[in-house]
Scaffold this active site. Sequence first.
Site, PDB file in Angstrom:
ATOM      1  N   SER A 231       0.827  -1.202   0.000  1.00 15.62           N
ATOM      2  CA  SER A 231       0.000   0.000   0.000  1.00 15.62           C
ATOM      3  C   SER A 231       0.870   1.265   0.000  1.00 15.62           C
ATOM      4  O   SER A 231       2.040   1.226   0.401  1.00 15.62           O
ATOM      5  CB  SER A 231      -0.904   0.000   1.232  1.00 15.62           C
ATOM      6  OG  SER A 231      -0.093   0.052   2.383  1.00 15.62           O
ATOM      7  N   GLU A 252       6.357  -0.129  -5.331  1.00 17.96           N
ATOM      8  CA  GLU A 252       5.181  -0.434  -6.160  1.00 17.96           C
ATOM      9  C   GLU A 252       3.985  -0.349  -5.229  1.00 17.96           C
ATOM     10  O   GLU A 252       3.848  -1.184  -4.330  1.00 17.96           O
ATOM     11  CB  GLU A 252       5.275  -1.858  -6.733  1.00 17.96           C
ATOM     12  CG  GLU A 252       6.490  -2.130  -7.589  1.00 17.96           C
ATOM     13  CD  GLU A 252       6.366  -1.562  -8.986  1.00 17.96           C
ATOM     14  OE1 GLU A 252       5.301  -0.996  -9.315  1.00 17.96           O
ATOM     15  OE2 GLU A 252       7.331  -1.685  -9.746  1.00 17.96           O
ATOM     16  N   CYS A 286      -3.709  -4.733  -7.879  1.00 21.54           N
ATOM     17  CA  CYS A 286      -3.392  -3.311  -7.985  1.00 21.54           C
ATOM     18  C   CYS A 286      -3.826  -2.763  -9.335  1.00 21.54           C
ATOM     19  O   CYS A 286      -4.206  -1.611  -9.447  1.00 21.54           O
ATOM     20  CB  CYS A 286      -1.897  -3.107  -7.760  1.00 21.54           C
ATOM     21  SG  CYS A 286      -0.867  -4.148  -8.801  1.00 21.54           S
TER      22      CYS A 286
HETATM   23  P1  NAD Z   1       0.729  -3.570   2.937  1.00 20.46           P
HETATM   24  O1  NAD Z   1       1.357  -2.270   2.604  1.00 20.46           O
HETATM   25  O2  NAD Z   1      -0.098  -3.662   4.152  1.00 20.46           O
HETATM   26  O3  NAD Z   1       1.856  -4.701   3.108  1.00 20.46           O
HETATM   27  C1  NAD Z   1       2.778  -4.991   2.087  1.00 20.46           C
HETATM   28  C2  NAD Z   1       4.014  -5.628   2.705  1.00 20.46           C
HETATM   29  O4  NAD Z   1       4.692  -4.680   3.523  1.00 20.46           O
HETATM   30  C3  NAD Z   1       3.731  -6.818   3.607  1.00 20.46           C
HETATM   31  O5  NAD Z   1       4.723  -7.794   3.408  1.00 20.46           O
HETATM   32  C4  NAD Z   1       3.837  -6.218   4.998  1.00 20.46           C
HETATM   33  O6  NAD Z   1       4.160  -7.163   5.999  1.00 20.46           O
HETATM   34  C5  NAD Z   1       4.968  -5.237   4.795  1.00 20.46           C
HETATM   35  N1  NAD Z   1       5.037  -4.156   5.780  1.00 20.46           N
HETATM   36  C6  NAD Z   1       4.032  -3.652   6.538  1.00 20.46           C
HETATM   37  N2  NAD Z   1       4.485  -2.627   7.282  1.00 20.46           N
HETATM   38  C7  NAD Z   1       5.806  -2.469   6.987  1.00 20.46           C
HETATM   39  C8  NAD Z   1       6.822  -1.563   7.410  1.00 20.46           C
HETATM   40  N3  NAD Z   1       6.570  -0.599   8.299  1.00 20.46           N
HETATM   41  N4  NAD Z   1       8.051  -1.688   6.875  1.00 20.46           N
HETATM   42  C9  NAD Z   1       8.318  -2.645   5.958  1.00 20.46           C
HETATM   43  N5  NAD Z   1       7.393  -3.536   5.519  1.00 20.46           N
HETATM   44  C10 NAD Z   1       6.149  -3.447   6.025  1.00 20.46           C
HETATM   45  O7  NAD Z   1      -0.070  -4.002   1.621  1.00 20.46           O
HETATM   46  P2  NAD Z   1      -1.029  -5.258   1.428  1.00 20.46           P
HETATM   47  O8  NAD Z   1      -2.282  -4.996   2.191  1.00 20.46           O
HETATM   48  O9  NAD Z   1      -0.254  -6.507   1.692  1.00 20.46           O
HETATM   49  O10 NAD Z   1      -1.327  -5.202  -0.142  1.00 20.46           O
HETATM   50  C11 NAD Z   1      -2.352  -4.433  -0.693  1.00 20.46           C
HETATM   51  C12 NAD Z   1      -1.816  -3.152  -1.311  1.00 20.46           C
HETATM   52  O11 NAD Z   1      -0.735  -3.444  -2.179  1.00 20.46           O
HETATM   53  C13 NAD Z   1      -2.837  -2.418  -2.178  1.00 20.46           C
HETATM   54  O12 NAD Z   1      -2.773  -1.026  -1.928  1.00 20.46           O
HETATM   55  C14 NAD Z   1      -2.374  -2.695  -3.610  1.00 20.46           C
HETATM   56  O13 NAD Z   1      -2.744  -1.738  -4.558  1.00 20.46           O
HETATM   57  C15 NAD Z   1      -0.898  -2.748  -3.418  1.00 20.46           C
HETATM   58  N6  NAD Z   1      -0.287  -3.497  -4.504  1.00 20.46           N
HETATM   59  C16 NAD Z   1       0.464  -2.811  -5.405  1.00 20.46           C
HETATM   60  C17 NAD Z   1       1.034  -3.466  -6.478  1.00 20.46           C
HETATM   61  C18 NAD Z   1       1.884  -2.737  -7.468  1.00 20.46           C
HETATM   62  O14 NAD Z   1       2.601  -3.386  -8.182  1.00 20.46           O
HETATM   63  N7  NAD Z   1       1.861  -1.431  -7.541  1.00 20.46           N
HETATM   64  C19 NAD Z   1       0.829  -4.844  -6.620  1.00 20.46           C
HETATM   65  C20 NAD Z   1       0.042  -5.501  -5.684  1.00 20.46           C
HETATM   66  C21 NAD Z   1      -0.502  -4.823  -4.618  1.00 20.46           C
END
Ligand code: NAD
Length: 492
Positions: A231, A252, A286
């Site tokens: 996110s 991303e 996404c």
């Molecule tokens: P998220 O941001 O909650 O988590 C993503 C990852 O980050 C997880 O592995 C999580 O454990 C880790 N994380 C969480 N806090 C962190 C921190 N403080 N430091 C480092 N790592 C941390 O996202 P999500 O809920 O797993 O996925 C959904 C989101 O991802 C949606 O917004 C979607 O649009 C986005 N997404 C983007 C793409 C792209 O290519 N642009 C692809 C897929 C999903």
Amino acid sequence: MGAAAQDYRIDFESFHNVIDNGLTPTKKMRHAINPSTEEPLPPVPVSTQEDVDDAVRAAHEAYTAWRELSYEDRAGYLLRFADAIEANLDGLTDVLGKEAGKPVQAAGMEFFLTLGHLRETAKLRLPDEVVEDNDERSAVIRYTPLGVGVGIVPWNFPVLLGIGKLDAAVLTGNTFIWKPSPFSPYTSLKLGELAAKVFPPGVVQVLSGDEDLGPRLTAHPGVAKVSFTGSTATGRKVMQSCATTLKRFTLEMGGNDAAIVCEDVEIAKVIPKVAMLSFLHSGQICMDIKRLYVHEKIYDEFLAQLVSFVSNNFKTGGAGDKEAMLGPVQNSMQFAKVQDLYSEIGKQGWITALGGPVSPKNPQSNGTLPKKGFFMPPTIIDNPPDDSRIVVEEPFGPIIPVLKWSDEKDVIRRANDSKMGLGASVWSPDIERAQSIAKKLEAGSIWVNTHFELAPYMPFGGHKWSGIGMEWGIPGMKGWCNTQAMWTRKAL
Ligand code: NAD
């Protein structure tokens, strides 16, 4: 071949960290939830700071020899890794389906794309670029690896998005630590086990953990680069943390993709594609279409056909359901967010052309939804206001707004009126007109008569708040490298 397949055999019952090619236990374990059944999945490791330090140390030790290998050698490892995955496809697909809430077809598709990604990326090269070469001097641009890389992966495409980081990282000579989401660590840990059968120790490692693990990795002074997918809110934290040790990073992040459908499309031809690209993985991609702008001249007919297509063709069901197209929302946190958005429907007076919140007043919305699991009915909102939450926010659930447009300039403005800029598409048989509209859209990927079309050799990433840097293809590989200018004077 038979012997090789035997060597790649793994079990699918127990899950371990993979550090320095060892299956490493941790004192503390946790478990994720199967979103199709709400039952607990098996225990997985909770990595400590010590595990992180061990993995970073092993990755450093491996790096010196790994970076010295030729591209051909490193590509060979990637191809053998693909073979190892293929040898375990049934088990892996089953684990992915259970943890990610993917019906069989969807989990199979993710592995199909994953194998293609590994095998196509293995063909890519980043050769030295000779800019000048004469009797006096040469000037050459080189791309050198960064060191220890970390891939932070979300839960929606836990395998493909991890592999898309891993293959570019190790092909360019980096070593790699994979951190899956706590919501979906299982398949990644198994891929780590397979990697341990293929790569030298320390080249590919996988650590699972809780919410402390990501920050530990992004803060670690031994890590040279973080490639993050998730996110926008978390991406911002990753960027802040990387700043402390001046790590390289690629982000991303979220999307809110617009699709602009022009008045000259053949509606019946476009509907199946647009419907699929809006609801794929229950809207939890996404790059799903998240705002669908349809020209007013065809709006009513288009909406009617869209509703009919989705209700007749997209069955919702759990991981084991062979006929289901749409799975559950992946986890309870996301489920609560999506339910909250559905609850706005009544409060804001949005018109539902299909679906809506499951309630006694709206029993048909319950349709064929399974009784247990984080399921929501596919829902289409008819022309809500531009400033409504369903248009402004990324829902990440099976719900989409369809919006009316009449003026070309205005619809471009509306499509661009978002902090997000991941993807955007234009649909029209008039290719010249569609391309001209598409080129005015502010997004990392723009498409004409398609959406979410990707290839391992094409870059993929976001503009604005959707991303910094690109992954995949040659630009993605450059993101795993330092650029180096090499000057040689040929006579002293
Ligand atoms: P998220 O941001 O909650 O988590 C993503 C990852 O980050 C997880 O592995 C999580 O454990 C880790 N994380 C969480 N806090 C962190 C921190 N403080 N430091 C480092 N790592 C941390 O996202 P999500 O809920 O797993 O996925 C959904 C989101 O991802 C949606 O917004 C979607 O649009 C986005 N997404 C983007 C793409 C792209 O290519 N642009 C692809 C897929 C999903």
